[in-house]
Write an enzyme that holds these catalytic residues in place. Sequence first.
Site, PDB file in Angstrom:
ATOM      1  CE  LYS A 144      -4.316  -2.628   2.269  1.00 57.03           C
ATOM      2  NZ  LYS A 144      -4.672  -2.899   2.899  1.00 57.03           N
ATOM      3  CD  GLN A 173      -3.594  -4.500   6.569  1.00 54.41           C
ATOM      4  OE1 GLN A 173      -3.418  -3.208   5.673  1.00 54.41           O
ATOM      5  NE2 GLN A 173      -4.498  -6.057   6.034  1.00 54.41           N
ATOM      6  CG  ASP A 220      -9.812  -0.119   4.831  1.00 53.72           C
ATOM      7  OD1 ASP A 220      -9.254  -0.663   4.030  1.00 53.72           O
ATOM      8  OD2 ASP A 220      -9.045  -0.032   6.170  1.00 53.72           O
TER       9      ASP A 220
END
Length: 304
Positions: free
Chosen positions: A55, A99, A122
């Site tokens: 990422k 994460q 997200d």
Amino acid sequence: MSTPGQLIDGKAVSAQVLAEVTADVAALKAQGVEPALAVVLVGDDPASHVYVRNKVLRAGEVGIRSLEYRLPAEASAAEVLALVAELNADAGVHGILVQLPLPKHIDETSVLQAIDPAKDVDGFHSENVGGLSQGRPVLTPCTPAGCMRLLRDTLGDLSGKHAVVIGRSNIVGKPMAALLLAADCTVTVLHSRSKNPQALCRKADIVVAAVGRPRMINAEWIKPGAVVIDVGINRIEEDGKNRLVGDVDFASVQPLTAAITPVPGGVGPMTIALLMQNTVTAACQQHINSAPAASEEATCRSAC
Ligand code: GUN
């Protein structure tokens, strides 16, 4: 649609998305905004380390500033929440990604709920989840959004298609179903308690497999001419080799389909590309919201 079993090239489509994002980042920078993504990693999960590294690398390639925060596996929930609060308050940070999975002693929901919904790249905060189900323009989970882009590029209008989603996770299955419904599909969600899932799946024009079980979906599940999106990324040992396989038994299913994503090279590259897109959308929205009401210049191309 062309030949049966056409490969849906996630690498090529993700490259297109990243090119669009790069242009949007440049447009924002020209207005004095440098999009920034904060990535928070707690603990030592090796797969999470690889995901986070990818990422951060991708962000650099498209011109997004990334900030990486690594906390030890023993970090307390309070420490993680304090970091999230700090990032929420920082106007120079536009996107926040924690994460998953988090270490077992930390409640994931309370951490995800602590992220400012405007920075929730997200799309996991209940404000964004609710907005998606109401059809409001919100930040949307990256993997399902990537699947939608692949489906639209392959099929065009999805209206009236019967879509079957296999799996009901919060990260993929549920938001995927909401996005397909918003695109006017008729949607069936299959899960571990579904009765006769094969027969139900065989009715589908579109199949999205997100179960996390290697090659579970074989030719018996597929109607000829269906479009199949395989979200699974499963590592297996086979013939003495380490292989990456999807939830779909590609060899038996591909000849039946109109089009299908391979693993790897299908959905995988789309997830990071859509994360970059969400970050730019978030930066753009925050820029517009912070600009003086009279400022007509605060627009950001296609980003929002
Ligand atoms: N872990 C596995 N997939 C994801 C994802 O899409 N977002 C986050 N934050 N963690 C993950």
